[in-house]
Design a protein around this motif. Structure first.
Motif, PDB file in Angstrom:
ATOM      1  N   SER A 166      -0.140   4.203  -0.645  1.00 27.94           N
ATOM      2  CA  SER A 166       0.365   4.548  -2.073  1.00 27.94           C
ATOM      3  C   SER A 166       1.024   5.694  -2.305  1.00 27.94           C
ATOM      4  O   SER A 166       0.854   6.267  -0.745  1.00 27.94           O
ATOM      5  CB  SER A 166      -0.856   4.444  -2.782  1.00 27.94           C
ATOM      6  N   ARG A 167       1.292   6.237  -3.112  1.00 28.89           N
ATOM      7  CA  ARG A 167       2.049   7.233  -3.481  1.00 28.89           C
ATOM      8  C   ARG A 167       1.958   8.722  -3.096  1.00 28.89           C
ATOM      9  O   ARG A 167       2.230   9.282  -2.586  1.00 28.89           O
ATOM     10  CB  ARG A 167       3.092   7.519  -4.454  1.00 28.89           C
ATOM     11  N   LYS A 269       4.289   3.987   1.545  1.00 31.79           N
ATOM     12  CA  LYS A 269       4.620   2.799   2.027  1.00 31.79           C
ATOM     13  C   LYS A 269       3.717   1.612   2.861  1.00 31.79           C
ATOM     14  O   LYS A 269       3.416   0.756   2.837  1.00 31.79           O
ATOM     15  CB  LYS A 269       6.268   2.201   1.445  1.00 31.79           C
TER      16      LYS A 269
END
Length: 282
Positions: A166-167, A269
């Motif tokens: 996730s970011r 990612k």
């Protein structure tokens, strides 16, 4: 001694011992009476458990742990706090204060000597400046501990408990998820401390895994790859890994292709499985 989170009690105790707060040691003492009982419960302290605390402060959390656990060993670096703790924890015979730097202690030996036969948990209100080094050390050392429950800066807590891929994830997120199951328990407002820090905190619990979630051929190479991949967040994983590990770009490109990853993918990612596959392939 009661009400160690009461501001007037704290000021009285500290003034009698001539203590002043050290910015260098990141000292912020809790004045919110609801936080430490909750932390002590969440860390799983009970009559069969030994708890390692990192940084006793004036003993607010130590006291709550001592009420629940069979034994508490609190590692406190600041020698000025030792006479304070002798006073504030005088009623407990199951607490031992070790005056040492947690990063230099042989924790495996300490656990063997102090907690024979007990389940062991770590619980601490960690100074912000040592959060990542301490957590990484506790997990990578593969100590015989059940969990690590710590209060840390909220922004760091969000990063550590973010899903890998996730970011918000980073190299330390991958490390934490590899060795443990992380969860954020509750937030703690900055007004809960004296002196008041500039940011809010949060309590997280890392339940230590018996086995990693993905098989990895060489853990040292795996973590070197992860660190390199996140070293230049604005660049692709290809560029970061090639530069960080001094591996020719075509070699990294081929490895990405071999494990089915896009050549333009960024590190945040990638999942744990992606990192493991890439590490083994390289």
């Amino acid at each position: 001694m009661s009400e160690l989170s009461d501001i007037s009690v704290i000021k009285d105790v500290l003034s009698r011992h001539g203590f002043s707060f050290s910015k260098a040691l990141g000292q912020n003492f809790l004045i919110n009476p609801t936080v430490c009982p909750k932390m002590a419960e969440e860390c799983g302290a009970d009559e069969n458990t030994g708890v390692i605390e990192i940084g006793a402060g004036i003993g607010v959390l130590t006291k709550e742990l001592a009420k629940r656990a069979r034994k508490v060993v609190s590692v406190e670096l600041d020698t000025r706090l030792l006479p304070v703790l002798d006073e504030t924890l005088a009623e407990f015979d199951n607490v031992e204060i070790v005056n040492a730097d947690i990063m230099k202690l042989d924790l495996k030996k300490l656990i063997e000597e102090k907690f024979g036969g007990m389940k062991v948990a770590v619980c601490a209100n960690l100074p912000y400046y040592i959060t990542s080094p301490v957590i990484t050390m506790l997990l990578e050392s593969k100590l015989p501990i059940e969990s690590v429950t710590v209060m840390i800066q909220k922004e760091v807590a969000d990063r550590l408990t973010a899903p890998v891929g996730s970011r918000d994830s980073g190299a330390v997120t991958v490390c934490v998820n590899y060795f443990s199951k992380p969860e954020k328990l509750f937030d703690v407002k900055k007004g809960s401390f004296m002196p008041m820090p500039k940011v809010d905190s949060a309590v997280i619990r890392l339940t230590v895994r018996k086995e990693p979630p993905v098989p990895v051929g060489d853990e040292k190479k795996f973590f070197r790859l992860v660190k390199a991949a996140f070293s230049m967040r604005r660049k692709t994983a290809l560029n970061s890994i090639s530069s960080g590990l001094s591996i020719p770009k075509p070699t990294v490109e081929q490895a990405l292709v071999n494990v089915g990853l896009d050549l333009n993918v960024r590190a945040e990612k990638l999942t744990l499985r992606d990192f493991a596959a890439l590490s083994d392939n390289l």
